[in-house]
Design a protein around this motif. Structure first.
Motif, PDB file in Angstrom:
ATOM      1  N   ALA A 162       0.836  -1.201   0.000  1.00  0.00           N
ATOM      2  CA  ALA A 162       0.000   0.000   0.000  1.00  0.00           C
ATOM      3  C   ALA A 162       0.870   1.250   0.000  1.00  0.00           C
ATOM      4  CB  ALA A 162      -0.896  -0.005   1.237  1.00  0.00           C
ATOM      5  N   VAL A 163       0.246   2.390  -0.261  1.00  0.00           N
ATOM      6  CA  VAL A 163       0.931   3.666  -0.074  1.00  0.00           C
ATOM      7  C   VAL A 163       1.381   3.730   1.375  1.00  0.00           C
ATOM      8  CG1 VAL A 163       0.653   6.164  -0.023  1.00  0.00           C
ATOM      9  CG2 VAL A 163      -0.387   4.825  -1.867  1.00  0.00           C
ATOM     10  N   ALA A 164       2.671   3.895   1.606  1.00  0.00           N
ATOM     11  CA  ALA A 164       3.188   3.876   2.979  1.00  0.00           C
ATOM     12  C   ALA A 164       4.340   4.856   3.100  1.00  0.00           C
ATOM     13  CB  ALA A 164       3.636   2.469   3.368  1.00  0.00           C
ATOM     14  N   GLU A 165       4.348   5.583   4.212  1.00  0.00           N
ATOM     15  CA  GLU A 165       5.423   6.530   4.483  1.00  0.00           C
ATOM     16  C   GLU A 165       5.924   6.321   5.906  1.00  0.00           C
ATOM     17  OE1 GLU A 165       4.458  10.571   3.560  1.00  0.00           O
ATOM     18  OE2 GLU A 165       3.487  10.052   1.659  1.00  0.00           O
ATOM     19  N   LEU A 166       7.198   6.591   6.097  1.00  0.00           N
ATOM     20  CA  LEU A 166       7.834   6.483   7.401  1.00  0.00           C
ATOM     21  C   LEU A 166       8.267   7.870   7.854  1.00  0.00           C
ATOM     22  CD1 LEU A 166       9.091   4.789   9.728  1.00  0.00           C
ATOM     23  CD2 LEU A 166      11.163   4.598   8.309  1.00  0.00           C
ATOM     24  N   ARG A 167       7.783   8.289   9.027  1.00  0.00           N
ATOM     25  CA  ARG A 167       8.189   9.556   9.621  1.00  0.00           C
ATOM     26  C   ARG A 167       9.035   9.256  10.854  1.00  0.00           C
ATOM     27  NH1 ARG A 167       5.627  11.130   5.694  1.00  0.00           N
ATOM     28  NH2 ARG A 167       4.000  12.712   5.623  1.00  0.00           N
ATOM     29  N   VAL A 168      10.222   9.794  10.905  1.00  0.00           N
ATOM     30  CA  VAL A 168      11.110   9.610  12.047  1.00  0.00           C
ATOM     31  C   VAL A 168      11.179  10.926  12.818  1.00  0.00           C
ATOM     32  CG1 VAL A 168      13.423   8.994  12.807  1.00  0.00           C
ATOM     33  CG2 VAL A 168      12.438   7.889  10.784  1.00  0.00           C
ATOM     34  N   ILE A 169      10.853  10.871  14.109  1.00  0.00           N
ATOM     35  CA  ILE A 169      10.875  12.069  14.956  1.00  0.00           C
ATOM     36  C   ILE A 169      12.237  12.116  15.650  1.00  0.00           C
ATOM     37  CG2 ILE A 169       9.699  13.364  16.754  1.00  0.00           C
ATOM     38  CD1 ILE A 169       7.971  12.669  14.270  1.00  0.00           C
ATOM     39  N   PRO A 170      13.119  13.031  15.237  1.00  0.00           N
ATOM     40  CA  PRO A 170      14.478  13.069  15.795  1.00  0.00           C
ATOM     41  C   PRO A 170      14.468  13.235  17.318  1.00  0.00           C
ATOM     42  CG  PRO A 170      14.303  14.485  13.862  1.00  0.00           C
ATOM     43  CD  PRO A 170      12.902  14.072  14.212  1.00  0.00           C
ATOM     44  N   GLY A 171      15.315  12.447  17.982  1.00  0.00           N
ATOM     45  CA  GLY A 171      15.478  12.581  19.428  1.00  0.00           C
ATOM     46  C   GLY A 171      14.385  11.945  20.263  1.00  0.00           C
ATOM     47  N   ALA A 172      13.351  11.386  19.631  1.00  0.00           N
ATOM     48  CA  ALA A 172      12.238  10.798  20.378  1.00  0.00           C
ATOM     49  C   ALA A 172      12.507   9.327  20.678  1.00  0.00           C
ATOM     50  CB  ALA A 172      10.942  10.943  19.600  1.00  0.00           C
ATOM     51  N   THR A 173      12.047   8.886  21.835  1.00  0.00           N
ATOM     52  CA  THR A 173      12.149   7.483  22.217  1.00  0.00           C
ATOM     53  C   THR A 173      10.796   6.800  22.012  1.00  0.00           C
ATOM     54  OG1 THR A 173      11.781   8.171  24.507  1.00  0.00           O
ATOM     55  CG2 THR A 173      14.061   7.812  23.818  1.00  0.00           C
ATOM     56  N   HIS A 174      10.646   5.583  22.517  1.00  0.00           N
ATOM     57  CA  HIS A 174       9.484   4.763  22.176  1.00  0.00           C
ATOM     58  C   HIS A 174       8.146   5.402  22.553  1.00  0.00           C
ATOM     59  CE1 HIS A 174       7.358   1.170  21.046  1.00  0.00           C
ATOM     60  NE2 HIS A 174       6.844   1.030  22.254  1.00  0.00           N
ATOM     61  N   LEU A 175       8.076   6.034  23.715  1.00  0.00           N
ATOM     62  CA  LEU A 175       6.807   6.607  24.190  1.00  0.00           C
ATOM     63  C   LEU A 175       6.641   8.081  23.827  1.00  0.00           C
ATOM     64  CD1 LEU A 175       6.512   4.926  27.721  1.00  0.00           C
ATOM     65  CD2 LEU A 175       5.448   4.229  25.562  1.00  0.00           C
ATOM     66  N   PHE A 176       7.594   8.642  23.113  1.00  0.00           N
ATOM     67  CA  PHE A 176       7.508  10.046  22.677  1.00  0.00           C
ATOM     68  C   PHE A 176       7.274  10.983  23.857  1.00  0.00           C
ATOM     69  CE2 PHE A 176       6.493   7.378  19.091  1.00  0.00           C
ATOM     70  CZ  PHE A 176       7.175   7.967  18.037  1.00  0.00           C
ATOM     71  N   GLU A 177       8.018  10.750  24.927  1.00  0.00           N
ATOM     72  CA  GLU A 177       7.846  11.545  26.143  1.00  0.00           C
ATOM     73  C   GLU A 177       8.657  12.837  26.117  1.00  0.00           C
ATOM     74  OE1 GLU A 177       7.017   8.359  29.643  1.00  0.00           O
ATOM     75  OE2 GLU A 177       9.011   8.243  28.736  1.00  0.00           O
ATOM     76  N   GLU A 178       9.520  12.987  25.133  1.00  0.00           N
ATOM     77  CA  GLU A 178      10.334  14.197  25.032  1.00  0.00           C
ATOM     78  C   GLU A 178       9.456  15.409  24.719  1.00  0.00           C
ATOM     79  OE1 GLU A 178      12.442  10.630  24.777  1.00  0.00           O
ATOM     80  OE2 GLU A 178      10.858  11.320  23.427  1.00  0.00           O
ATOM     81  N   PRO A 179       9.833  16.595  25.200  1.00  0.00           N
ATOM     82  CA  PRO A 179       9.006  17.793  24.981  1.00  0.00           C
ATOM     83  C   PRO A 179       8.693  18.013  23.504  1.00  0.00           C
ATOM     84  CG  PRO A 179      10.732  18.256  26.577  1.00  0.00           C
ATOM     85  CD  PRO A 179      11.023  16.887  26.036  1.00  0.00           C
ATOM     86  N   GLY A 180       7.426  18.123  23.202  1.00  0.00           N
ATOM     87  CA  GLY A 180       6.973  18.422  21.853  1.00  0.00           C
ATOM     88  C   GLY A 180       6.868  17.232  20.926  1.00  0.00           C
ATOM     89  N   ALA A 181       7.433  16.078  21.308  1.00  0.00           N
ATOM     90  CA  ALA A 181       7.458  14.924  20.392  1.00  0.00           C
ATOM     91  C   ALA A 181       6.053  14.409  20.105  1.00  0.00           C
ATOM     92  CB  ALA A 181       8.324  13.808  20.969  1.00  0.00           C
ATOM     93  N   LEU A 182       5.223  14.280  21.136  1.00  0.00           N
ATOM     94  CA  LEU A 182       3.883  13.745  20.922  1.00  0.00           C
ATOM     95  C   LEU A 182       3.016  14.719  20.131  1.00  0.00           C
ATOM     96  CD1 LEU A 182       2.208  11.234  21.498  1.00  0.00           C
ATOM     97  CD2 LEU A 182       1.339  12.368  23.546  1.00  0.00           C
ATOM     98  N   ASP A 183       3.252  16.005  20.310  1.00  0.00           N
ATOM     99  CA  ASP A 183       2.510  16.999  19.527  1.00  0.00           C
ATOM    100  C   ASP A 183       2.802  16.840  18.034  1.00  0.00           C
ATOM    101  OD1 ASP A 183       1.375  18.127  21.804  1.00  0.00           O
ATOM    102  OD2 ASP A 183       3.043  19.538  22.070  1.00  0.00           O
ATOM    103  N   VAL A 184       4.051  16.524  17.704  1.00  0.00           N
ATOM    104  CA  VAL A 184       4.406  16.292  16.299  1.00  0.00           C
ATOM    105  C   VAL A 184       3.685  15.058  15.784  1.00  0.00           C
ATOM    106  CG1 VAL A 184       6.282  15.772  14.700  1.00  0.00           C
ATOM    107  CG2 VAL A 184       6.649  17.406  16.559  1.00  0.00           C
ATOM    108  N   VAL A 185       3.664  13.985  16.600  1.00  0.00           N
ATOM    109  CA  VAL A 185       2.952  12.765  16.223  1.00  0.00           C
ATOM    110  C   VAL A 185       1.483  13.074  15.945  1.00  0.00           C
ATOM    111  CG1 VAL A 185       2.126  10.521  17.047  1.00  0.00           C
ATOM    112  CG2 VAL A 185       4.486  11.216  17.483  1.00  0.00           C
ATOM    113  N   ALA A 186       0.852  13.825  16.849  1.00  0.00           N
ATOM    114  CA  ALA A 186      -0.569  14.122  16.720  1.00  0.00           C
ATOM    115  C   ALA A 186      -0.864  14.914  15.448  1.00  0.00           C
ATOM    116  CB  ALA A 186      -1.054  14.887  17.951  1.00  0.00           C
TER     117      ALA A 186
END
Length: 215
Positions: free
Chosen positions: A179-203
């Motif tokens: 299928a159409v598939a893309e991979l987004r990598v959030i620099p500096g983020a760990t598994h739970l995206f607990e770093e400041p601002g990381a989850l906001d980028v995911v959302a």
């Protein structure tokens, strides 16, 4: 204005606690498949759901295990990795969304996290006409097994840059997905995206993906 309805949802021979939120004029509805040790009340899921609401999307957040199963899982940590069980329940919930008078007119997407990402992909493969898009956050698409090559829904894989093992697994899955598939990598983020601002980028990434594909 959003309408929030807390209730029990029938699926796969059981009923699960959850809540359905439908903003006025919703253009789609996103079913959440939470990961290991999580629930519908997870702050991470709620953060993503709030962003999706601002994008004009409805959400269905459900505890994928019953209360008794949850107690057992806390002790054994086995049921959270039962991808077949989780996927069967997602399939039942997808069928409910596709036939309920409140949501039957809305295209369905699935947001999966951790092991829920695998279950989301299995569900998408089983219901290709119903599931129109998938987003996986820190997911384990490798656990979807042979269903991975059967997924038709456009799929966004979001992984933390410092979540090295899961990143490699997602890179391998991206190469397998037809299928159409893309991979987004959030620099500096760990598994739970607990770093400041990381989850906001995911959302925001999830909101943009679902807005694009749930039409």
């Amino acid at each position: 204005m959003s309408i929030v309805k807390e209730r029990r949802f029938p699926t796969a021979g059981c009923e699960l606690d959850g809540d359905l939120t439908l903003p006025d004029g919703a253009t789609g509805v996103v079913l959440f498949a939470h990961g290991s040790g999580s629930s519908q009340h997870s702050p991470r899921n709620r953060t993503v759901a709030d962003t999706l609401h601002r994008h004009g999307l409805g959400t269905l957040l459900v505890d994928l295990l019953t209360s008794d199963e949850d107690v057992q899982d806390v002790r054994t940590r086995e049921m959270r990795f039962d991808i077949g069980l989780l996927a069967d329940r997602l399939i039942g919930l997808t069928d409910w969304l596709s036939t309920s008078g409140e949501t039957a007119h809305l295209p369905v997407g699935i947001f999966g996290a951790s092991t829920g990402g695998a279950a989301a992909l299995v569900c998408a493969a089983a219901r290709p006409e119903a599931v129109r898009a998938v987003v996986s956050r820190g997911g384990r698409p490798d656990l979807a097994g042979p269903a991975l090559v059967q997924v038709d829904a456009p799929t966004l894989l979001i992984v933390g840059g410092d979540d090295e093992v899961v990143l490699e697994l997602n890179q391998q899955a991206r190469a397998v997905l037809a299928a159409v598939a893309e991979l987004r990598v959030i620099p500096g983020a760990t598994h739970l995206f607990e770093e400041p601002g990381a989850l906001d980028v995911v959302a925001e990434e999830a909101g943009t993906w679902f807005t694009k594909h749930l039409r």
